[in-house]
Write an enzyme that holds these catalytic residues in place. Sequence first.
Site: not given
Length: 458
Positions: A311-313, A458
Amino acid sequence: MIFSSISFLFFFLPLLLLIYYLLPKKIRNYVLLIFSVIFYFFGEKWYVILLILSCFINYIMGIIIEKKERKAYLVLGLIFNLSLLIYFKYTNFFIETFNNIFNININTLNIILPLGISFFTFQNISYLIDVYRHDTKSQRNFLKYATYITLFPQLVAGPIVRYKDVENELETRKESISLFSEGIKRFVIGLGKKVLIADTIYNLYSRILLSEMSTLTYWLVAVFFTLQIYYDFSGYSDMAIGLGKMFGFNFKENFAHPLVSPSVTMFWRRWHMSLSSFFRDYIYIPLGGNRVSKFKHIRNIFIVWFLTGMWHGASWNFIFWGIYFFVFLILEKFFLSKYLKGGLLSYIYTFIIVIISFVIFSITDFSEIIIFLKGMFGINTNLINAQSVYYFKISLTILIISLFGMGTLIPNIINKMKKGGLNKVIEYLEVAFIIIILILSVACILSSTFTPFIYFRF
């Protein structure tokens, strides 16, 4: 447009507040909707069409899911939302990974990541699931649903606000002078965190990284990575919560002094709480949580942390970052919990684990991560040199301020003073403090270059 910009502070926000409070209550949601769309358009131009389309399709899906009560419609809605997220955020990552594995050269696509897509996608997903679970009713007014999703304080970098938490406030919220003043105070504190601390730290470690590094400066930069991310993101959350209060909304807290935690488990109960609770309620618990066999329990934790990293990248360092936390959470759950009693060593252990994690988080190239970690532990580098002493000395003031600010010492002192009958004194000091922070922040904004919030990517 960002919150810590002159255009926002002196043009967009004052104009919105003026129009919002001059007009009748029954149309204030629509004022917020219009200004939120304008806010997003300033940053993303025609991607605002994608945002509105996403709102409309999820609005329709919510009504259908409530009427039909069939999982197939929920799955269809989830596929739509996740498809948007995967296409814009992960397509090129998958192509690059495929190229590296099979040693081929498929061209990547010219895809620009829309601001806030991870946040508004998760809000749409939580809404559809909550409607399916009968935790909330579907919103029958499209403009109100669009207001919820596009609400500018939390649109591009969170916190992840669930529909059921603001459902009543969308319908009948009560603005007040006390709530508005509380919102101003919270906003200014967040502004100070971002401009005075996070940006100062960024400018410092950017200079340090250009110097001849030693073990001392590797650790200094690693600590600064952690503190910058904390003050940048918690500052944004403070500003979002403060802006929400100015318009009568009470968003949930997103941070609770996470960097002074006695364990990694506790750290993640206090850090980015809206994301942690999302994965807990919509993935971990539906998979069975801890009410399953030990193997499945570990599997569930792994899935959550793999997805948290993803999810963060769209980069392997984020995935590794998620797995890194998975390892320590498993170690704590099954082996270390009896040793983490909340003493000084527990806090030091947690802080070191978190510092190392944000080295992995901040550097995308694995070879550079290895070099950095080796430097932190004195491998192939000097322990100290003249440049590292110089940078440590000039960093000491901001380091002390930021380390004190991340804990509970100052809030505890204020609470004790209030209990001691010094409420009026505290009130006057708070007003003076907020004014000083605002003046200093604006002065820094006027004299510095543009520094976007970290979580915008993000």
